[in-house]
Design an enzyme around this catalytic site. Structure first.
Site, short mmCIF file in Angstrom:
data_model
loop_
_atom_site.label_atom_id
_atom_site.label_comp_id
_atom_site.label_asym_id
_atom_site.label_seq_id
_atom_site.Cartn_x
_atom_site.Cartn_y
_atom_site.Cartn_z
N GLU A 76 1.08 7.19 6.82
CA GLU A 76 2.09 6.91 6.13
C GLU A 76 2.08 7.03 4.64
O GLU A 76 3.29 7.35 3.82
CB GLU A 76 2.28 5.13 6.16
CG GLU A 76 2.80 4.65 7.74
CD GLU A 76 3.00 3.31 7.75
OE1 GLU A 76 3.56 2.72 6.81
OE2 GLU A 76 2.41 2.63 8.73
N ASP A 105 16.20 -0.05 11.90
CA ASP A 105 15.03 0.85 12.32
C ASP A 105 16.00 1.98 13.10
O ASP A 105 15.23 2.61 13.82
CB ASP A 105 14.08 0.41 13.01
CG ASP A 105 13.25 -0.48 12.27
OD1 ASP A 105 12.83 -0.55 10.95
OD2 ASP A 105 12.54 -1.54 13.06
N MET A 161 10.46 -7.25 3.95
CA MET A 161 10.84 -8.18 5.40
C MET A 161 11.99 -8.83 5.26
O MET A 161 12.04 -10.00 5.59
CB MET A 161 9.55 -8.72 5.67
CG MET A 161 8.29 -8.00 5.70
SD MET A 161 8.39 -6.76 7.19
CE MET A 161 8.20 -7.72 8.33
N ARG A 162 13.02 -8.18 4.71
CA ARG A 162 14.30 -8.90 4.66
C ARG A 162 15.36 -8.00 5.35
O ARG A 162 15.57 -6.93 4.85
CB ARG A 162 14.46 -9.34 3.06
CG ARG A 162 15.62 -10.33 2.92
CD ARG A 162 15.25 -11.64 2.63
NE ARG A 162 16.41 -12.29 2.78
CZ ARG A 162 16.59 -13.47 3.29
NH1 ARG A 162 15.87 -13.85 4.12
NH2 ARG A 162 17.73 -14.02 3.34
N LEU A 191 18.89 -6.41 5.42
CA LEU A 191 20.04 -6.45 4.30
C LEU A 191 21.42 -6.43 5.10
O LEU A 191 21.46 -6.18 6.20
CB LEU A 191 19.87 -5.26 3.71
CG LEU A 191 18.40 -4.88 2.80
CD1 LEU A 191 18.02 -3.70 2.66
CD2 LEU A 191 18.33 -5.88 1.38
N SER A 239 0.85 -1.36 -0.07
CA SER A 239 0.06 0.02 -0.03
C SER A 239 0.99 1.20 0.08
O SER A 239 0.37 2.24 -0.74
CB SER A 239 -1.00 -0.01 1.18
OG SER A 239 -0.29 0.47 2.47
N ASN A 240 2.00 1.24 0.68
CA ASN A 240 2.91 2.55 0.49
C ASN A 240 3.40 2.45 -0.86
O ASN A 240 3.60 3.57 -1.37
CB ASN A 240 4.07 2.26 1.75
CG ASN A 240 3.65 2.77 3.08
OD1 ASN A 240 3.45 4.16 3.19
ND2 ASN A 240 3.41 1.79 3.90
N HIS A 253 8.76 3.31 8.48
CA HIS A 253 8.55 2.70 9.83
C HIS A 253 7.26 2.80 10.67
O HIS A 253 7.03 4.15 11.00
CB HIS A 253 9.56 2.48 11.05
CG HIS A 253 9.58 1.62 12.01
ND1 HIS A 253 9.76 0.09 11.99
CD2 HIS A 253 9.31 1.81 13.41
CE1 HIS A 253 9.61 -0.38 13.07
NE2 HIS A 253 9.30 0.75 13.87
N ARG A 259 22.68 -14.44 2.96
CA ARG A 259 22.22 -13.21 2.75
C ARG A 259 23.02 -12.36 1.76
O ARG A 259 22.44 -11.70 0.82
CB ARG A 259 22.02 -12.30 4.19
CG ARG A 259 21.13 -13.02 5.21
CD ARG A 259 20.89 -11.68 6.31
NE ARG A 259 20.12 -12.15 7.24
CZ ARG A 259 18.81 -12.37 7.04
NH1 ARG A 259 17.99 -11.89 6.26
NH2 ARG A 259 18.00 -12.96 8.03
C1 GRF Z 1 3.86 -0.54 6.74
O1 GRF Z 1 2.99 -0.43 7.93
C2 GRF Z 1 5.32 -0.01 6.79
O2 GRF Z 1 5.42 1.03 7.72
C3 GRF Z 1 6.10 -1.19 7.51
O3 GRF Z 1 5.50 -2.34 6.65
C4 GRF Z 1 4.20 -2.28 6.46
C5 GRF Z 1 3.94 -2.29 4.86
O4 GRF Z 1 2.59 -2.01 4.52
N1 GRF Z 1 7.39 -0.79 7.16
P1 GRF Z 1 2.34 -2.07 2.85
O5 GRF Z 1 3.09 -3.22 2.30
O6 GRF Z 1 2.99 -0.59 2.28
O7 GRF Z 1 0.76 -2.05 2.82
#
Ligand code: GRF
Length: 222
Positions: A175, A146, A91-92, A94, A14-15, A110, A66
Site C-alpha cells: 500500500e 469500494d 472511516m466515514r 461520504l 501510515s498511508n 483499499h 451526513r
Molecule cells: C489501510 O489498510 C487502507 O487500505 C484502508 O485503511 C487502512 C488505513 O491504514 N483503507 P493507515 O491509517 O493508512 O495506516
C-alpha cells in the site's frame, strides 16, 4: 505543475505518511497541502503536524447528519484550494453529493484486490476463502462503496500459516508504495477518469505492480 492535495484520515495514518514522504521529492507532481480528520484524536494528525503539514479536525459527531458534515468538509477543501483528495483510512461514508462534486478528483486505497472483498475485514475474508494471492487497490471514488474505477493494484502471495496480522503486514508494505504511484499518476495526468473509466495516457514503470495490462500494451510500455 504541482497539484494541491488533501489527505482524509480517521486513524494512524501510515498511508498518509507514505504520501507525505513521496511528495517531498522535488519531482513529485503533488503538494500535500492539508491533512483532515473526522476524528480529533486520530494519531495521524500528530504525524502530519510533525511533518509540517496543515491539519484540520472536523468532528463528525458535531453534525446532525451526513450532508451537513460533508458541506463543511467541502468548504474547508475549497478554502485550501485543493485539487485532489486522497482517502487514507477515512472511516466515514461520504454522501453522493460530496462524491459527485469531487468525481475524478478523489481516490481511495483499499486493502484487497477489488472487486474482491469490498468493505471491512478483507484479510480475514481472503484467508477464509483460501485465495493464493491478495493485495491492495487504488481507485477513483464513486458513490458505491469500494466500487470505483481501478487506477492501480499490487499483488502479494498468501503463504501457508499466514495469519490476519502477517497478511496485513505484507499488504501494507505494498500500500505504501502503490498509493504514491497512483497519486502521481492522477496529478501528472497519466491516469484520469473519463466516462466512468480510467484512461491511461502513457505507460508507466510499475515493477512489482499489476495495473491495466491492456493499456500498457497499447501504449508500448511492456
Ligand atoms: C489501510 O489498510 C487502507 O487500505 C484502508 O485503511 C487502512 C488505513 O491504514 N483503507 P493507515 O491509517 O493508512 O495506516
Amino acid at each position: 505543475m504541482t497539484r494541491r492535495v488533501a489527505i482524509l484520515i480517521s486513524g494512524r495514518g501510515s498511508n498518509m505518511a507514505s504520501l507525505i514522504e513521496a511528495a517531498q521529492a522535488a519531482s513529485f507532481p503533488a503538494e500535500i497541502a492539508l491533512v483532515l480528520s473526522n476524528r480529533p484524536d486520530a494519531e495521524g494528525l500528530e504525524r502530519a503536524k510533525a511533518a509540517g503539514i496543515a491539519t484540520l479536525a472536523i468532528d463528525h459527531k458535531a453534525f446532525p447528519d451526513r450532508e451537513s458534515f460533508d458541506r463543511v468538509l467541502d468548504a474547508a477543501l475549497v478554502e485550501h484550494d485543493i485539487a485532489f483528495i486522497c482517502l487514507a483510512g477515512f472511516m466515514r461514508v461520504l454522501t453522493d453529493w460530496f462524491v459527485e462534486r469531487w468525481a475524478g478528483r478523489m481516490i481511495n486505497i483499499h486493502p484487497s484486490l477489488l472487486p474482491l472483498y469490498r468493505g471491512t475485514q478483507t484479510h480475514r475474508r481472503a484467508l477464509a476463502d483460501g485465495v493464493l494471492v491478495h493485495g491492495c487497490t487504488v481507485h477513483f471514488v464513486v458513490p458505491e462503496l469500494d466500487a470505483g474505477p481501478i487506477i492501480a493494484q499490487a499483488v502479494v502471495p498468501v503463504v501457508p500459516d499466514d495469519t490476519e496480522e502477517s497478511l496485513a503486514a505484507r499488504v501494507i508494505v505494498q500500500e505504501h508504495q502503490l498509493y504514491p504511484q497512483a497519486l502521481r499518476m492522477i496529478c501528472d495526468g497519466t491516469a484520469r477518469l473519463e466516462n466512468g473509466r480510467v484512461m491511461f495516457s502513457r505507460g508507466w514503470d510499475a515493477s512489482g505492480t499489476l495495473h491495466s495490462p491492456r493499456d500498457a500494451v497499447r501504449n508500448g510500455s511492456q
